[in-house]
Design a protein around this motif. Structure first.
Motif, PDB file in Angstrom:
ATOM      1  N   ARG A   7      82.172  11.219  47.733  1.00  5.43           N
ATOM      2  CA  ARG A   7      83.075  11.258  48.886  1.00  5.43           C
ATOM      3  C   ARG A   7      84.463  11.765  48.495  1.00  5.43           C
ATOM      4  NH1 ARG A   7      81.226   5.763  52.002  1.00  5.43           N
ATOM      5  NH2 ARG A   7      79.257   6.611  52.753  1.00  5.43           N
ATOM      6  N   ILE A   8      84.925  11.362  47.339  1.00  5.51           N
ATOM      7  CA  ILE A   8      86.240  11.836  46.859  1.00  5.51           C
ATOM      8  C   ILE A   8      86.186  13.337  46.610  1.00  5.51           C
ATOM      9  CG2 ILE A   8      87.863  11.742  44.917  1.00  5.51           C
ATOM     10  CD1 ILE A   8      87.265   8.715  44.774  1.00  5.51           C
ATOM     11  N   LEU A   9      85.111  13.820  46.002  1.00  6.56           N
ATOM     12  CA  LEU A   9      84.972  15.262  45.746  1.00  6.56           C
ATOM     13  C   LEU A   9      84.902  16.055  47.051  1.00  6.56           C
ATOM     14  CD1 LEU A   9      82.500  15.362  42.730  1.00  6.56           C
ATOM     15  CD2 LEU A   9      84.916  15.972  42.743  1.00  6.56           C
ATOM     16  N   LEU A  10      84.193  15.538  48.036  1.00  5.54           N
ATOM     17  CA  LEU A  10      84.118  16.224  49.333  1.00  5.54           C
ATOM     18  C   LEU A  10      85.480  16.252  50.018  1.00  5.54           C
ATOM     19  CD1 LEU A  10      80.716  14.877  50.689  1.00  5.54           C
ATOM     20  CD2 LEU A  10      81.217  17.156  49.797  1.00  5.54           C
ATOM     21  N   PHE A  11      86.236  15.154  49.927  1.00  2.00           N
ATOM     22  CA  PHE A  11      87.576  15.102  50.502  1.00  2.00           C
ATOM     23  C   PHE A  11      88.486  16.109  49.799  1.00  2.00           C
ATOM     24  CE2 PHE A  11      91.874  13.230  50.666  1.00  2.00           C
ATOM     25  CZ  PHE A  11      92.068  13.280  52.034  1.00  2.00           C
ATOM     26  N   ILE A  12      88.374  16.199  48.485  1.00  2.69           N
ATOM     27  CA  ILE A  12      89.172  17.167  47.722  1.00  2.69           C
ATOM     28  C   ILE A  12      88.772  18.591  48.098  1.00  2.69           C
ATOM     29  CG2 ILE A  12      89.597  18.073  45.391  1.00  2.69           C
ATOM     30  CD1 ILE A  12      89.499  15.161  44.410  1.00  2.69           C
ATOM     31  N   LEU A  13      87.487  18.844  48.305  1.00  2.00           N
ATOM     32  CA  LEU A  13      87.010  20.166  48.721  1.00  2.00           C
ATOM     33  C   LEU A  13      87.628  20.571  50.063  1.00  2.00           C
ATOM     34  CD1 LEU A  13      85.045  22.542  48.122  1.00  2.00           C
ATOM     35  CD2 LEU A  13      83.342  21.294  49.442  1.00  2.00           C
ATOM     36  N   ILE A  14      87.713  19.623  50.997  1.00  2.00           N
ATOM     37  CA  ILE A  14      88.329  19.902  52.297  1.00  2.00           C
ATOM     38  C   ILE A  14      89.810  20.215  52.125  1.00  2.00           C
ATOM     39  CG2 ILE A  14      88.952  18.888  54.538  1.00  2.00           C
ATOM     40  CD1 ILE A  14      86.279  17.312  54.346  1.00  2.00           C
ATOM     41  N   LEU A  15      90.511  19.459  51.300  1.00  5.93           N
ATOM     42  CA  LEU A  15      91.942  19.703  51.060  1.00  5.93           C
ATOM     43  C   LEU A  15      92.181  21.062  50.397  1.00  5.93           C
ATOM     44  CD1 LEU A  15      93.253  16.215  49.893  1.00  5.93           C
ATOM     45  CD2 LEU A  15      93.541  17.316  52.117  1.00  5.93           C
ATOM     46  N   ILE A  16      91.333  21.400  49.449  1.00  2.85           N
ATOM     47  CA  ILE A  16      91.455  22.716  48.798  1.00  2.85           C
ATOM     48  C   ILE A  16      91.201  23.823  49.818  1.00  2.85           C
ATOM     49  CG2 ILE A  16      90.368  24.256  47.098  1.00  2.85           C
ATOM     50  CD1 ILE A  16      89.980  21.761  45.322  1.00  2.85           C
ATOM     51  N   GLY A  17      90.216  23.632  50.682  1.00  3.16           N
ATOM     52  CA  GLY A  17      89.936  24.614  51.735  1.00  3.16           C
ATOM     53  C   GLY A  17      91.123  24.801  52.660  1.00  3.16           C
ATOM     54  N   ILE A  18      91.762  23.711  53.063  1.00  2.00           N
ATOM     55  CA  ILE A  18      92.944  23.797  53.933  1.00  2.00           C
ATOM     56  C   ILE A  18      94.067  24.559  53.230  1.00  2.00           C
ATOM     57  CG2 ILE A  18      94.784  22.423  55.022  1.00  2.00           C
ATOM     58  CD1 ILE A  18      92.585  20.303  55.617  1.00  2.00           C
ATOM     59  N   PHE A  19      94.276  24.273  51.953  1.00  2.00           N
ATOM     60  CA  PHE A  19      95.321  24.967  51.179  1.00  2.00           C
ATOM     61  C   PHE A  19      95.025  26.471  51.098  1.00  2.00           C
ATOM     62  CE2 PHE A  19      96.838  26.600  47.090  1.00  2.00           C
ATOM     63  CZ  PHE A  19      98.207  26.391  47.242  1.00  2.00           C
ATOM     64  N   ILE A  20      93.773  26.828  50.838  1.00  7.12           N
ATOM     65  CA  ILE A  20      93.398  28.243  50.722  1.00  7.12           C
ATOM     66  C   ILE A  20      93.578  28.959  52.066  1.00  7.12           C
ATOM     67  CG2 ILE A  20      91.444  29.813  50.331  1.00  7.12           C
ATOM     68  CD1 ILE A  20      90.455  27.830  48.197  1.00  7.12           C
ATOM     69  N   VAL A  21      93.183  28.319  53.170  1.00  7.09           N
ATOM     70  CA  VAL A  21      93.363  28.916  54.500  1.00  7.09           C
ATOM     71  C   VAL A  21      94.850  29.133  54.779  1.00  7.09           C
ATOM     72  CG1 VAL A  21      93.173  28.449  56.982  1.00  7.09           C
ATOM     73  CG2 VAL A  21      91.196  28.131  55.507  1.00  7.09           C
ATOM     74  N   PHE A  22      95.678  28.160  54.440  1.00  9.23           N
ATOM     75  CA  PHE A  22      97.125  28.276  54.638  1.00  9.23           C
ATOM     76  C   PHE A  22      97.686  29.474  53.869  1.00  9.23           C
ATOM     77  CE2 PHE A  22     101.402  27.228  53.069  1.00  9.23           C
ATOM     78  CZ  PHE A  22     102.082  27.165  54.282  1.00  9.23           C
ATOM     79  N   LYS A  23      97.292  29.618  52.612  1.00 11.98           N
ATOM     80  CA  LYS A  23      97.772  30.737  51.787  1.00 11.98           C
ATOM     81  C   LYS A  23      97.287  32.084  52.334  1.00 11.98           C
ATOM     82  CE  LYS A  23     100.281  29.033  48.537  1.00 11.98           C
ATOM     83  NZ  LYS A  23     101.698  29.361  48.471  1.00 11.98           N
ATOM     84  N   ALA A  24      96.034  32.155  52.787  1.00 14.90           N
ATOM     85  CA  ALA A  24      95.493  33.403  53.332  1.00 14.90           C
ATOM     86  C   ALA A  24      96.233  33.801  54.604  1.00 14.90           C
ATOM     87  CB  ALA A  24      93.997  33.259  53.601  1.00 14.90           C
ATOM     88  N   ILE A  25      96.511  32.836  55.469  1.00 13.21           N
ATOM     89  CA  ILE A  25      97.258  33.129  56.702  1.00 13.21           C
ATOM     90  C   ILE A  25      98.657  33.609  56.358  1.00 13.21           C
ATOM     91  CG2 ILE A  25      98.300  32.057  58.744  1.00 13.21           C
ATOM     92  CD1 ILE A  25      95.702  30.378  58.954  1.00 13.21           C
TER      93      ILE A  25
END
Length: 191
Positions: A7-25
């Motif tokens: 669950r911690i790894l999945l939560f971290i995966l979601i946070l990393i995804g949000i960070f990557i989307v922010f940088k791409a935008i």
């Protein structure tokens, strides 16, 4: 691996995804929203601008939508006012476009400039390919009112960064959705 670790790894995966989307935008936004150094009406044919920071800059064409444009009649020419050296212009690979439903813009060229003073001239020629000029010439539209069209020089970024933003955005979205879906499947499986 424990359930808590997953669950911690999945939560971290979601946070990393949000960070990557922010940088791409942010990378996409930088391709469109650079600081304007010059707005030159096609009627004027000559303008001056100052570059205070070395980097990549872009030449944009702005004008009314759904009207014939002067792109096939003029091409920009940039030179340093101190040395007289002409700056090499590169056709925009992606040609980003912007619109507010009345006026639109398209990136025509990019160039690298050092700190200094520059002169932009609109000289006879074409800012488009032969194919685009041929299509534009064949379209039955009213004559061009040059007072409604402008050339802008803006800060920009390397086109490679803009191209890189596409897979980054996809990776971020896949990370967010993947983390949510796997997390929900894990919860449903445990129920």
């Amino acid at each position: 691996m424990s359930i808590l670790s997953i669950r911690i790894l999945l939560f971290i995966l979601i946070l990393i995804g949000i960070f990557i989307v922010f940088k791409a935008i942010k990378l996409f936004k930088n391709a469109f929203n650079g600081v304007k150094l010059l707005t030159l009406p096609y009627n004027d044919n000559l303008g001056h601008f100052t570059v205070s920071k070395s980097g990549i800059y872009a030449i944009w064409h702005k004008g009314p939508l759904f009207k014939k444009t002067p792109l096939a009649k003029f091409r920009p020419n940039i030179s340093s006012t101190s040395t007289g050296k002409e700056i090499k212009l590169y056709h925009s690979i992606l040609s980003p476009r912007s619109s507010n439903l009345q006026t639109g813009g398209v990136e025509l060229f990019t160039f690298r400039a050092e700190v200094g003073h520059y002169e932009l001239k609109l000289v006879p020629g074409s800012s488009t390919s032969r194919f685009q000029a041929m299509i534009g010439g064949a379209m039955p539209m009213a004559d061009i009112d040059l007072s409604r069209y402008f050339v802008e020089v803006k800060e920009s970024q390397s086109q490679m960064l803009t191209i890189l933003a596409i897979p980054l955005l996809l990776l971020g979205i896949v990370s967010i959705i993947g983390g949510l879906v796997i997390g929900l499947l894990d919860l449903l499986q445990k129920s």
